[in-house]
Design a protein around this motif. Structure first.
Motif, PDB file in Angstrom:
ATOM      1  N   PRO A 131       0.831  -1.210   0.000  1.00 35.90           N
ATOM      2  CA  PRO A 131       0.000   0.000   0.000  1.00 35.90           C
ATOM      3  C   PRO A 131       0.863   1.258   0.000  1.00 35.90           C
ATOM      4  CG  PRO A 131       0.099  -0.921   2.192  1.00 35.90           C
ATOM      5  CD  PRO A 131       0.830  -1.886   1.284  1.00 35.90           C
ATOM      6  N   ASN A 132       0.290   2.349  -0.511  1.00 34.77           N
ATOM      7  CA  ASN A 132       0.972   3.652  -0.475  1.00 34.77           C
ATOM      8  C   ASN A 132       0.953   4.223   0.934  1.00 34.77           C
ATOM      9  OD1 ASN A 132       1.431   3.681  -3.267  1.00 34.77           O
ATOM     10  ND2 ASN A 132      -0.663   4.359  -3.609  1.00 34.77           N
ATOM     11  N   GLU A 133      -0.150   3.992   1.632  1.00 29.13           N
ATOM     12  CA  GLU A 133      -0.318   4.482   2.998  1.00 29.13           C
ATOM     13  C   GLU A 133      -1.277   3.530   3.704  1.00 29.13           C
ATOM     14  OE1 GLU A 133      -2.189   8.338   5.332  1.00 29.13           O
ATOM     15  OE2 GLU A 133      -1.248   8.657   3.380  1.00 29.13           O
ATOM     16  N   LEU A 134      -1.086   3.370   5.004  1.00 26.49           N
ATOM     17  CA  LEU A 134      -1.957   2.498   5.791  1.00 26.49           C
ATOM     18  C   LEU A 134      -2.840   3.307   6.718  1.00 26.49           C
ATOM     19  CD1 LEU A 134       0.439  -0.353   7.003  1.00 26.49           C
ATOM     20  CD2 LEU A 134      -1.448  -0.571   5.371  1.00 26.49           C
ATOM     21  N   LEU A 135      -4.064   2.839   6.863  1.00 27.00           N
ATOM     22  CA  LEU A 135      -4.935   3.283   7.933  1.00 27.00           C
ATOM     23  C   LEU A 135      -4.831   2.192   8.990  1.00 27.00           C
ATOM     24  CD1 LEU A 135      -7.171   4.966   9.283  1.00 27.00           C
ATOM     25  CD2 LEU A 135      -8.823   3.651   7.914  1.00 27.00           C
ATOM     26  N   ILE A 136      -4.424   2.553  10.186  1.00 29.29           N
ATOM     27  CA  ILE A 136      -4.300   1.585  11.284  1.00 29.29           C
ATOM     28  C   ILE A 136      -5.307   1.977  12.349  1.00 29.29           C
ATOM     29  CG2 ILE A 136      -2.809   0.632  13.074  1.00 29.29           C
ATOM     30  CD1 ILE A 136      -0.405   1.274  11.266  1.00 29.29           C
ATOM     31  N   ILE A 137      -6.114   1.012  12.755  1.00 31.10           N
ATOM     32  CA  ILE A 137      -7.079   1.256  13.816  1.00 31.10           C
ATOM     33  C   ILE A 137      -6.935   0.148  14.850  1.00 31.10           C
ATOM     34  CG2 ILE A 137      -8.900   0.190  12.426  1.00 31.10           C
ATOM     35  CD1 ILE A 137     -10.911   1.984  13.948  1.00 31.10           C
ATOM     36  N   ALA A 138      -6.731   0.556  16.097  1.00 35.48           N
ATOM     37  CA  ALA A 138      -6.549  -0.406  17.181  1.00 35.48           C
ATOM     38  C   ALA A 138      -6.709   0.311  18.512  1.00 35.48           C
ATOM     39  CB  ALA A 138      -5.169  -1.052  17.113  1.00 35.48           C
ATOM     40  N   HIS A 139      -7.027  -0.466  19.517  1.00 38.81           N
ATOM     41  CA  HIS A 139      -7.117   0.115  20.851  1.00 38.81           C
ATOM     42  C   HIS A 139      -5.792   0.774  21.214  1.00 38.81           C
ATOM     43  CE1 HIS A 139      -7.523   0.213  25.274  1.00 38.81           C
ATOM     44  NE2 HIS A 139      -8.761   0.512  24.961  1.00 38.81           N
ATOM     45  N   SER A 140      -4.705   0.108  20.895  1.00 42.52           N
ATOM     46  CA  SER A 140      -3.368   0.682  21.054  1.00 42.52           C
ATOM     47  C   SER A 140      -2.574   0.319  19.796  1.00 42.52           C
ATOM     48  CB  SER A 140      -2.685   0.126  22.303  1.00 42.52           C
ATOM     49  OG  SER A 140      -1.393   0.650  22.409  1.00 42.52           O
ATOM     50  N   ALA A 141      -2.317   1.294  18.938  1.00 40.37           N
ATOM     51  CA  ALA A 141      -1.758   1.034  17.611  1.00 40.37           C
ATOM     52  C   ALA A 141      -0.281   1.385  17.476  1.00 40.37           C
ATOM     53  CB  ALA A 141      -2.554   1.816  16.568  1.00 40.37           C
ATOM     54  N   ARG A 142       0.367   1.775  18.555  1.00 45.08           N
ATOM     55  CA  ARG A 142       1.752   2.240  18.466  1.00 45.08           C
ATOM     56  C   ARG A 142       2.671   1.222  17.795  1.00 45.08           C
ATOM     57  NH1 ARG A 142       5.721   0.911  21.402  1.00 45.08           N
ATOM     58  NH2 ARG A 142       4.439   0.308  23.177  1.00 45.08           N
ATOM     59  N   PHE A 143       2.611  -0.040  18.232  1.00 43.76           N
ATOM     60  CA  PHE A 143       3.548  -1.022  17.674  1.00 43.76           C
ATOM     61  C   PHE A 143       3.278  -1.273  16.192  1.00 43.76           C
ATOM     62  CE2 PHE A 143       0.020  -3.701  18.742  1.00 43.76           C
ATOM     63  CZ  PHE A 143       0.055  -4.722  17.807  1.00 43.76           C
ATOM     64  N   LEU A 144       2.017  -1.173  15.757  1.00 37.61           N
ATOM     65  CA  LEU A 144       1.709  -1.325  14.333  1.00 37.61           C
ATOM     66  C   LEU A 144       2.255  -0.131  13.543  1.00 37.61           C
ATOM     67  CD1 LEU A 144      -1.937  -2.658  14.680  1.00 37.61           C
ATOM     68  CD2 LEU A 144       0.027  -3.950  13.821  1.00 37.61           C
ATOM     69  N   ALA A 145       2.100   1.069  14.099  1.00 35.60           N
ATOM     70  CA  ALA A 145       2.630   2.268  13.444  1.00 35.60           C
ATOM     71  C   ALA A 145       4.159   2.211  13.368  1.00 35.60           C
ATOM     72  CB  ALA A 145       2.167   3.523  14.186  1.00 35.60           C
TER      73      ALA A 145
END
Length: 190
Positions: A5-19
């Motif tokens: 992907p060019n950019e990700l949308l990340i949604i999570a209760h705590s998304a820091r590690f995914l970001a």
């Protein structure tokens, strides 16, 4: 094989590690997070706090957030979701429209969030799990009560410590034998 992907949308209760993981791959991210703290913001192009309790109660994101992240208005052509959305397949279906979904599909979530189906599947595949039942045990000692589709451990309680007015025993809960051991969580990201 999925394209990058060019950019990700990340949604999570705590998304820091995914970001953080996306940043290591040099993929810009927009984050919807239960905290939107400085640590998470450091890894995101855009970071907004969302109220997961409200999301759980309403089943949809507020319209002001939806309009900002709609596929038309956002460059985020990929979606990654983390903990907190397991029991919300309709939310995932809504925000994944027009995006590459990295994770279980809403249909898969609908199936695994139904304990009656999930534990039958585990038995069929001969995957060990604690004894589970859907009728309240007569002797409550040594049993846990869990909310169907719950995530994290906040919904888990020792059954012998819960008063009968603290929960709705029909439909949304199941009972599982307590098994002593180390409690841990696992997230797989590839």
């Amino acid at each position: 094989m999925r394209r990058r992907p060019n950019e990700l949308l990340i949604i999570a209760h705590s998304a820091r590690f995914l970001a953080q993981s996306a940043e290591r791959c040099r993929i810009p991210v927009t984050v919807l997070d239960g905290f939107a703290d400085d640590d998470t913001r450091a890894y995101a192009e855009n970071c907004q706090r969302i109220d997961f309790e409200n999301l759980k109660n309403t089943g949809h994101l507020p319209s002001n957030i939806l309009s900002r992240i709609s596929a038309r208005n956002s460059h985020a052509d990929g979606l990654v979701y983390g903990a907190g959305l397991e029991a919300m397949p309709e939310v995932i279906a809504s925000i994944s429209k027009g995006r590459i979904l990295f994770g279980n599909t809403p249909d898969a979530l609908r199936q695994i969030c139904q304990p009656q189906r999930f534990f039958v599947l585990l038995d069929t595949l001969e995957i060990a799990h604690p004894v589970t039942q859907f009728d309240k045990p007569h002797d409550t000692s040594g049993w846990l009560i869990k909310q169907s589709g719950g995530s994290g451990g906040a919904h888990v309680a020792r059954l012998d410590k819960v008063s009968s007015t603290d929960h709705t025993p029909a439909g949304d809960y199941y009972y599982q034998r307590f098994v002593p051991g180390t409690v841990f969580s696992c997230v797989f990201l590839a």
